[in-house]
Write an enzyme that holds these catalytic residues in place. Structure first.
Site, PDB file in Angstrom:
ATOM      1  N   VAL A  17       0.667  -1.189  -0.124  1.00 19.49           N
ATOM      2  CA  VAL A  17       0.028   0.014  -0.043  1.00 19.49           C
ATOM      3  C   VAL A  17       1.068   1.345   0.082  1.00 19.49           C
ATOM      4  CG1 VAL A  17      -1.937   1.363   1.189  1.00 19.49           C
ATOM      5  CG2 VAL A  17      -1.673  -1.172   1.229  1.00 19.49           C
ATOM      6  N   LYS A 106      -5.686  -2.204  11.179  1.00 19.31           N
ATOM      7  CA  LYS A 106      -6.805  -2.574  11.818  1.00 19.31           C
ATOM      8  C   LYS A 106      -6.660  -3.378  12.895  1.00 19.31           C
ATOM      9  CE  LYS A 106      -6.210  -5.647   8.150  1.00 19.31           C
ATOM     10  NZ  LYS A 106      -6.105  -5.429   6.898  1.00 19.31           N
ATOM     11  N   GLU A 130      -9.862   4.912   7.103  1.00 19.65           N
ATOM     12  CA  GLU A 130     -10.937   4.300   6.167  1.00 19.65           C
ATOM     13  C   GLU A 130     -10.369   2.872   5.741  1.00 19.65           C
ATOM     14  OE1 GLU A 130     -14.100   5.553   4.890  1.00 19.65           O
ATOM     15  OE2 GLU A 130     -14.066   3.575   4.517  1.00 19.65           O
ATOM     16  N   VAL A 133     -10.937  -1.004   7.061  1.00 15.31           N
ATOM     17  CA  VAL A 133     -12.174  -1.976   6.655  1.00 15.31           C
ATOM     18  C   VAL A 133     -12.435  -2.066   5.194  1.00 15.31           C
ATOM     19  CG1 VAL A 133     -14.414  -2.560   7.480  1.00 15.31           C
ATOM     20  CG2 VAL A 133     -12.831  -1.394   8.960  1.00 15.31           C
ATOM     21  N   GLY A 135     -10.929  -2.116   2.465  1.00 14.50           N
ATOM     22  CA  GLY A 135      -9.865  -1.465   1.494  1.00 14.50           C
ATOM     23  C   GLY A 135     -10.478  -0.469   0.934  1.00 14.50           C
ATOM     24  N   ILE A 137     -13.058   0.313  -0.373  1.00 18.73           N
ATOM     25  CA  ILE A 137     -14.777   0.845  -0.221  1.00 18.73           C
ATOM     26  C   ILE A 137     -15.134   1.875   0.776  1.00 18.73           C
ATOM     27  CG2 ILE A 137     -17.071   0.076   0.316  1.00 18.73           C
ATOM     28  CD1 ILE A 137     -16.044  -2.751  -0.347  1.00 18.73           C
ATOM     29  N   GLU A 191      -2.168 -15.777   2.388  1.00 15.89           N
ATOM     30  CA  GLU A 191      -0.708 -15.765   2.572  1.00 15.89           C
ATOM     31  C   GLU A 191      -0.375 -17.158   2.835  1.00 15.89           C
ATOM     32  OE1 GLU A 191       0.274 -12.866   5.317  1.00 15.89           O
ATOM     33  OE2 GLU A 191      -1.047 -11.187   4.386  1.00 15.89           O
ATOM     34  N   ASP A 202      -9.028 -11.411  11.114  1.00 15.34           N
ATOM     35  CA  ASP A 202      -8.899 -10.317  10.407  1.00 15.34           C
ATOM     36  C   ASP A 202     -10.304  -9.569  10.430  1.00 15.34           C
ATOM     37  OD1 ASP A 202      -7.680  -8.481   8.201  1.00 15.34           O
ATOM     38  OD2 ASP A 202      -9.559  -9.233   7.365  1.00 15.34           O
ATOM     39  N   LYS A 206     -12.197  -6.113  11.863  1.00 19.18           N
ATOM     40  CA  LYS A 206     -12.910  -5.174  11.278  1.00 19.18           C
ATOM     41  C   LYS A 206     -14.256  -4.913  11.646  1.00 19.18           C
ATOM     42  CE  LYS A 206     -10.158  -6.192   7.187  1.00 19.18           C
ATOM     43  NZ  LYS A 206      -9.842  -6.955   5.898  1.00 19.18           N
TER      44      LYS A 206
END
Ligand code: NAP
Length: 440
Positions: A17, A106, A130, A133, A135, A137, A191, A202, A206
């Site tokens: 990212v 997160k 933002e 949670v 990505g 959206i 992964e 994960d 979220k």
């Protein structure tokens, strides 16, 4: 004309990212400046290894290993390192030095969010997340801002692309869980160690964030009931399909009334494999995509859909937060952006109320259906659908029947007691699956 102000942006991390965020900050500098009302100058990028090859070509002089110094000299800090430390300490340092912080972490927010939010409130700076949670959206800002005049009653989210990909593969190809996981790993969706995704951790992080914003109360990871998808079998998927359902891993946060129907007893926050009718909007979310379905008292039903991960899509969410924070610095005003005035308790999983799908392997004898139906009724669990398939093809095995039951809404406690009682019946060979159902 007045000279445009320049704000220093420190970037922590230059991985999937971070590299895309750096690229866009440099390539789209003019557009971002016009949107933010200030120049956003990338003042440095903190990494472990400044000489490592990056996905994006970036000026070498920007890289540093001294994250602490970088953070102390920034107006805006973007944390994209991941993990708990040193991310936590660096965010706190940034906040205490008056910088606004944008993060996609997160895991950190679910573990120690309240400390970070309180410190940001105290310092009057903005802490935005933002990207944490779903990505790309835009979901947190709509919940926090656009729906702040409404009352959210329920949030259902497909917020983990890896598990959605695996379940979708199982649904479309009939694959077993291990084969679908191997395919997800081959394609880079999962992964090498898939535990955090497939066991629901994960999604649980979220879910805590979604519940906190939706119900104006801080929920932590330990408030979230969590069950992953590793025990979902190809036959569960096939049986669900046969009955008109699809299985999805959902993050659910819903307000439950007290048993007398007065007021709110609390909020049930949970992650588990869930049967959804195939016509439900979330059933159409395929592959590694994410979606969040919201029910609000006045707005009704809303759905947000898009890419839940990936460097460039996630960078879009990070930059949206960055521009918003920069605007706030330019215009002035307090940093506080969310309220925690709800004070609703998190309910234990026993209090959750939903419908259930139960698969039973039973002896094929007269009166079996009636005995099972009676036992459900005795436990206050009413049956909506009961379907029987007879197996006559095995010579070695006595004739048996597969029974699939969908219940009306019942409490988790009542259902658990029913299943225990069913197991004790002499006509039951095994309970093959118990799955929760939403959207019926
Ligand atoms: P990543 O590819 O693993 O990159 C992590 C970066 O942080 C690397 O550049 C690494 O430096 C740096 N870093 C890690 N520990 C460090 C330390 N102790 N000191 C200095 N630098 C350190 O991670 P990512 O996939 O970009 O994810 C970043 C964050 O965004 C995570 O919190 C993740 O949960 C969140 N997120 C990611 C996605 C996604 O699609 N990837 C989606 C939503 C949210 P080196 O390169 O030198 O090793």
């Amino acid at each position: 004309m007045t000279e445009m102000r320049t704000l220093k942006v420190a970037l922590l991390g230059c991985g999937n990212v971070g590299a895309q965020v750096a690229r866009i900050l440099i390539d789209d500098a003019e557009t971002l400046a016009s949107r933010a009302g200030a120049r956003l100058e990338l003042s440095g990028i903190a990494v472990r290894n400044p000489d490592a090859r990056r996905d994006v070509e970036l000026p070498h002089e920007l890289f540093t290993t001294d994250a602490d110094a970088l953070v102390k000299d920034a107006d805006l800090v973007i944390e994209l390192m991941g993990g708990i430390e040193p991310a936590r300490t660096l965010i706190l340092t940034a906040i205490r030095h008056g910088a606004c912080v944008v993060t996609g972490n997160k895991a950190l927010l679910a573990q120690d969010g309240p400390t970070l939010y309180e410190e940001a409130d105290k310092a009057g700076v903005q802490l935005s997340y933002e990207a944490a949670v779903a990505g790309a959206i835009p979901i947190l800002r709509p919940i926090r801002d656009s729906l702040s005049g409404d009352r959210i009653t329920r949030v259902l989210g497909i917020v983990n692309g890896t598990t959605n990909f695996i379940l979708d593969q199982m649904d479309t190809t009939g694959a077993q869980f291990t084969d679908a996981l191997a395919e997800a790993q081959r394609l880079g969706y999962a992964e090498a160690d898939p535990t955090a995704d497939v066991e629901g951790h994960d999604a649980a992080a979220k879910a805590a964030i979604l519940a906190s914003l939706s119900f104006h109360t801080r929920f932590a990871l330990e408030d979230v009931f969590c069950e992953g998808i590793s025990s979902v079998t190809a036959s569960d998927i096939a049986a669900a399909k046969d009955a008109g359902f699809v299985i999805k891993l959902l993050a659910i946060a819903e307000k439950l009334a007290d048993p007398d129907g007065h007021g709110t007893a609390g909020v049930s926050v949970r992650v588990h494999p869930t049967l959804l009718p195939r016509e439900h909007p979330l059933a159409a979310v395929h592959g590694a995509f994410n979606a969040v379905f919201i029910e609000a008292e006045n707005a009704g039903e809303l759905m947000f859909y898009g890419q839940g991960a990936g460097g460039t899509p996630t960078a879009s969410a990070v930059l949206g937060d960055l521009v918003s924070a920069a605007r706030r610095i330019v215009l002035g005003g307090p940093g506080r952006t969310e309220t925690t005035t709800g004070h609703v308790p998190a309910l234990p999983i026993d209090a959750a109320v939903t419908s259930y799908y139960i698969g039973l392997d039973v002896a094929d004898q007269p009166g079996v259906l009636a005995r099972i139906a009676q036992l459900f009724a005795e436990h206050g669990v009413s049956i909506e659908i009961m379907r029987q398939t007879i197996h006559r093809d095995s010579a070695a095995k006595a004739e048996s029947a597969e029974l699939r039951i969908v219940t009306h809404r019942a409490s988790e406690a009542a259902l658990a007691a029913t299943v225990e009682a069913v197991k004790g019946l002499d006509i039951i060979n095994s309970v093959t699956s118990v799955l929760r159902v939403e959207g019926v």
